[in-house]
Design a protein around this motif. Structure first.
Motif, short mmCIF file in Angstrom:
data_model
loop_
_atom_site.label_atom_id
_atom_site.label_comp_id
_atom_site.label_asym_id
_atom_site.label_seq_id
_atom_site.Cartn_x
_atom_site.Cartn_y
_atom_site.Cartn_z
N LYS A 1 -2.74 -1.24 2.69
CA LYS A 1 -2.97 -0.45 1.48
C LYS A 1 -3.59 -1.32 0.40
CE LYS A 1 -0.43 2.09 -2.11
NZ LYS A 1 0.87 2.68 -2.50
N ARG A 2 -4.61 -0.80 -0.24
CA ARG A 2 -5.19 -1.51 -1.39
C ARG A 2 -4.24 -1.40 -2.57
NH1 ARG A 2 -10.95 -2.55 -1.12
NH2 ARG A 2 -11.70 -1.88 0.92
N VAL A 3 -3.92 -2.55 -3.14
CA VAL A 3 -2.97 -2.60 -4.25
C VAL A 3 -3.71 -3.04 -5.50
CG1 VAL A 3 -0.88 -3.69 -5.12
CG2 VAL A 3 -1.05 -3.08 -2.70
N GLU A 4 -3.55 -2.27 -6.55
CA GLU A 4 -4.25 -2.56 -7.80
C GLU A 4 -3.83 -3.91 -8.35
OE1 GLU A 4 -5.00 -0.44 -12.17
OE2 GLU A 4 -3.80 0.57 -10.61
N GLY A 5 -4.81 -4.66 -8.84
CA GLY A 5 -4.55 -5.96 -9.44
C GLY A 5 -4.74 -7.13 -8.51
N LEU A 6 -4.89 -6.88 -7.20
CA LEU A 6 -5.12 -7.97 -6.25
C LEU A 6 -6.59 -8.34 -6.23
CD1 LEU A 6 -2.83 -6.98 -3.24
CD2 LEU A 6 -2.35 -8.57 -5.11
N PRO A 7 -6.95 -9.55 -5.75
CA PRO A 7 -8.36 -9.95 -5.70
C PRO A 7 -9.19 -9.00 -4.84
CG PRO A 7 -6.91 -11.83 -5.34
CD PRO A 7 -6.03 -10.61 -5.32
N LYS A 8 -10.46 -8.86 -5.19
CA LYS A 8 -11.32 -7.93 -4.48
C LYS A 8 -11.53 -8.32 -3.02
CE LYS A 8 -13.93 -6.15 -8.43
NZ LYS A 8 -15.28 -5.98 -9.03
N ASP A 9 -11.47 -9.63 -2.73
CA ASP A 9 -11.67 -10.06 -1.35
C ASP A 9 -10.37 -10.14 -0.56
OD1 ASP A 9 -10.62 -12.19 -2.74
OD2 ASP A 9 -11.91 -13.71 -1.81
N ALA A 10 -9.25 -9.83 -1.20
CA ALA A 10 -7.95 -9.83 -0.51
C ALA A 10 -7.06 -8.77 -1.13
CB ALA A 10 -7.30 -11.21 -0.60
N PRO A 11 -7.43 -7.49 -1.00
CA PRO A 11 -6.78 -6.44 -1.80
C PRO A 11 -5.61 -5.73 -1.14
CG PRO A 11 -8.72 -5.55 -0.73
CD PRO A 11 -8.63 -7.00 -0.30
N TRP A 12 -5.21 -6.14 0.09
CA TRP A 12 -4.30 -5.30 0.85
C TRP A 12 -2.88 -5.86 0.94
CZ3 TRP A 12 -9.02 -6.69 3.43
CH2 TRP A 12 -10.01 -5.69 3.36
N ARG A 13 -1.93 -4.94 1.11
CA ARG A 13 -0.57 -5.26 1.51
C ARG A 13 -0.17 -4.31 2.64
NH1 ARG A 13 -1.58 -9.12 -0.92
NH2 ARG A 13 -0.43 -10.18 -2.58
N LEU A 14 0.75 -4.75 3.49
CA LEU A 14 1.21 -3.92 4.60
C LEU A 14 2.28 -2.93 4.13
CD1 LEU A 14 1.54 -6.32 7.66
CD2 LEU A 14 -0.20 -4.58 7.27
N TYR A 15 2.15 -1.68 4.61
CA TYR A 15 3.10 -0.62 4.30
C TYR A 15 3.39 0.17 5.58
CZ TYR A 15 2.76 -0.95 -0.82
OH TYR A 15 2.85 -1.36 -2.13
N VAL A 16 4.47 0.94 5.55
CA VAL A 16 4.77 1.91 6.59
C VAL A 16 4.95 3.27 5.92
CG1 VAL A 16 6.50 2.69 8.25
CG2 VAL A 16 5.72 0.32 8.29
N LEU A 17 4.32 4.30 6.49
CA LEU A 17 4.37 5.66 5.97
C LEU A 17 5.20 6.54 6.89
CD1 LEU A 17 3.18 7.85 3.96
CD2 LEU A 17 1.36 8.16 5.68
N ASP A 18 6.18 7.23 6.35
CA ASP A 18 6.95 8.21 7.10
C ASP A 18 6.14 9.51 7.15
OD1 ASP A 18 8.78 10.47 7.61
OD2 ASP A 18 10.38 8.99 7.43
N LEU A 19 5.74 9.95 8.32
CA LEU A 19 4.87 11.11 8.44
C LEU A 19 5.55 12.42 8.07
CD1 LEU A 19 2.92 10.21 11.71
CD2 LEU A 19 1.99 10.33 9.39
N ARG A 20 6.87 12.45 8.09
CA ARG A 20 7.57 13.67 7.73
C ARG A 20 7.69 13.83 6.22
NH1 ARG A 20 12.74 15.06 6.50
NH2 ARG A 20 13.43 12.89 6.82
N THR A 21 8.05 12.75 5.54
CA THR A 21 8.27 12.81 4.09
C THR A 21 7.09 12.27 3.28
OG1 THR A 21 9.28 10.61 4.03
CG2 THR A 21 10.73 12.49 4.50
N MET A 22 6.16 11.56 3.94
CA MET A 22 5.05 10.88 3.28
C MET A 22 5.55 9.79 2.31
SD MET A 22 2.27 11.79 4.59
CE MET A 22 1.87 13.00 5.87
N ARG A 23 6.71 9.28 2.58
CA ARG A 23 7.26 8.18 1.77
C ARG A 23 6.73 6.86 2.30
NH1 ARG A 23 11.89 4.90 2.37
NH2 ARG A 23 12.66 4.05 0.38
N GLU A 24 6.27 6.00 1.37
CA GLU A 24 5.74 4.69 1.72
C GLU A 24 6.79 3.61 1.53
OE1 GLU A 24 2.31 3.92 -0.63
OE2 GLU A 24 1.12 5.55 0.24
N THR A 25 6.82 2.66 2.47
CA THR A 25 7.72 1.51 2.38
C THR A 25 6.89 0.23 2.41
OG1 THR A 25 9.54 2.66 3.49
CG2 THR A 25 9.62 0.25 3.46
#
Length: 340
Positions: free
Chosen positions: A258-282
Motif C-alpha cells: 500500500k502506498r502510504v502518504e509521507g513516504l519517499p517517492k521511490d520507496a512509498p509502500w508498506r505491507l498490509y493484509v485486507l479482510d475481503l469480508r469486512t474490507m478492514r486493513e491490517t
C-alpha cells in the motif's frame, strides 16, 4: 602550428576515450568473472534434481554469485537458509503450484534483449512458451495449476513512479488459450461499466475455483483491487490503494503493498493484509518499503523479497500485524512453496 596542436589534442582525446573504453570492457569482464565464481561466505549450491511436487520444499531464483546464479534452486521449507540444489533452469521471475511452473526469462540478443514466459511441468520441462512484451515483473500460477499469469513493464521500469505501463496476461495451460492483456476484460467500477484510456493491470493472484482471480488496476493516478472472472471476462473494482495482491490459502484475505502518504517517492509502500469480508486493513510489522508481490508461506505467514547484497533476500512476517520481520534466506527471490 595551430593546426598541428589541434591534431595532437584530438589524438590525445581519442586515446583517452579508447583507454576508458578498454578499461570499461575489462571491468565488465572482471565483474562477469566474479559473478561466475562462488563468493566466500555465500550459500552452498550444488547441481541436482529439482521438482515442483516434492513435499515441503521452497523453490526460488538463486541470486548468489557463482555458476548457478539465476537458476531455480530448491531447499527444505523448514531450512530455507540451508544448502541449495540447483536445477540448471534460469528465470528472472518464477512461481509454481500443483506441479505447474511459470518461468519468465530473458533472451539475450546482439542489440537488445527480448523476454518470454515458459510453462514448466513438475520436472521443469518446457510445456509451452509465450512472448512477453517487456521486462517481466510478476508471475503466478493458480492453486490447481491450470492457469498461469505474468506481468511485464512495456513502458517505464518501476512501480514507484507514475510514468509506466504494464501488460498482464493469463493463459490456460491445459488448452494454451492466452489472454495477452487484461485490458480485453470489461471493467465494472461503482456498479457501472468503466472505460478509460489509461487502464493498467498487474499482479494477478488466483482463487482455487479456476474462475476467480484478483489483480491491481490503475487509472487516473489511483490503484484498486479488482476481482476478475475468467468466464464472464469481467473485472470489478473492490477497494482502493492496493498493489500486487496475494490471496491467502483460505481465500479470505489479500496481502498487498500500500502506498502510504509521507513516504519517499521511490520507496512509498508498506505491507498490509485486507479482510475481503469486512474490507478492514491490517498493517504488518515490516517497517521497510516492500516492492514485491508477497507469497503466503501458510495461513499465518508471508514471504517477500527486499534488496540485498546480491540483489535480494527473502524475509517472513506474521500476517496478523504482530511480531517482526525475519530474514530467512540471502541472495534469493521469487519463492514458491511446492508439494503441499
Amino acid at each position: 602550428m595551430i593546426l598541428r596542436n589541434r591534431i595532437l589534442v584530438l589524438l590525445a582525446a581519442l586515446a583517452a576515450l579508447a583507454a576508458v573504453a578498454v578499461a570499461s570492457v575489462l571491468h565488465a569482464s572482471a565483474r562477469a568473472d566474479r559473478r561466475d565464481r562462488a563468493q566466500p561466505g555465500g550459500p552452498r549450491v550444488t547441481s541436482g534434481t529439482v521438482t515442483l511436487t516434492t513435499p515441503g520444499r521452497m523453490v526460488f531464483r538463486n541470486m548468489a554469485w557463482g555458476p548457478h546464479r539465476d537458476e531455480l534452486t530448491s531447499v527444505p521449507a523448514t531450512d530455507p537458509s540451508g544448502p541449495r540444489t540447483a536445477s540448471g533452469v534460469k528465470c528472472l521471475r518464477f512461481y509454481a503450484a500443483s506441479g505447474t511452473g511459470v518461468c519468465l526469462q530473458a533472451v539475450h540478443g546482439a542489440v537488445s534483449d527480448t523476454y518470454r514466459a515458459v510453462i514448466l511441468d513438475a520436472h521443469l520441462k518446457e510445456r509451452a512458451r509465450y512472448d512477453v512484451p517487456g521486462i517481466p515483473s510478476r508471475a503466478r500460477v493458480s492453486p490447481t495449476g491450470h492457469f498461469a499469469a505474468w506481468t511485464a513493464f512495456v513502458g517505464g521500469d518501476s512501480y514507484a513512479g507514475t510514468n509506466f505501463s504494464t501488460r498482464a496476461a493469463i493463459v490456460d495451460v491445459r488448452t494454451g488459450k492466452l489472454t495477452p492483456s487484461l485490458e480485453a476484460y470489461r471493467v465494472l467500477k461503482d456498479g457501472r461499466v468503466y472505460r478509460a484510456a489509461d487502464l493498467n493491470f498487474w499482479g494477478v493472484t488466483f482463487a482455487p475455483d479456476d474462475r476467480t482471480f484478483y489483480a491491481t488496476m490503475a487509472t487516473k493516478g489511483r490503484t484498486y483491487l479488482v476481482r476478475g472472472d475468467l468466464r464472464a471476462r469481467t473485472l470489478t473494482a473492490l477497494h482502493p490503494n492496493v498493489e500486487c495482491p496475494s490471496l491467502s490459502p483460505d481465500g479470505t484475505r489479500i496481502a498487498f503493498k500500500k502506498r502510504v502518504e509521507g513516504l519517499p517517492k521511490d520507496a512509498p509502500w508498506r505491507l498490509y493484509v485486507l479482510d475481503l469480508r469486512t474490507m478492514r486493513e491490517t498493517p504488518l510489522a515490516e517497517p521497510r518499503s516492500v516492492d514485491d508481490q508477497p507469497v503466503w508461506r501458510d495461513s499465518h505467514t508471508l514471504t517477500y523479497a527486499l534488496p540485498g547484497d546480491y540483489g535480494a533476500d527473502l524475509y517472513t512476517v506474521p500476517a496478523n500485524g504482530t511480531g517482526k520481520p525475519r530474514r530467512i534466506s540471502t541472495a534469493a527471490v521469487s519463492a514458491a512453496f511446492v508439494g503441499r
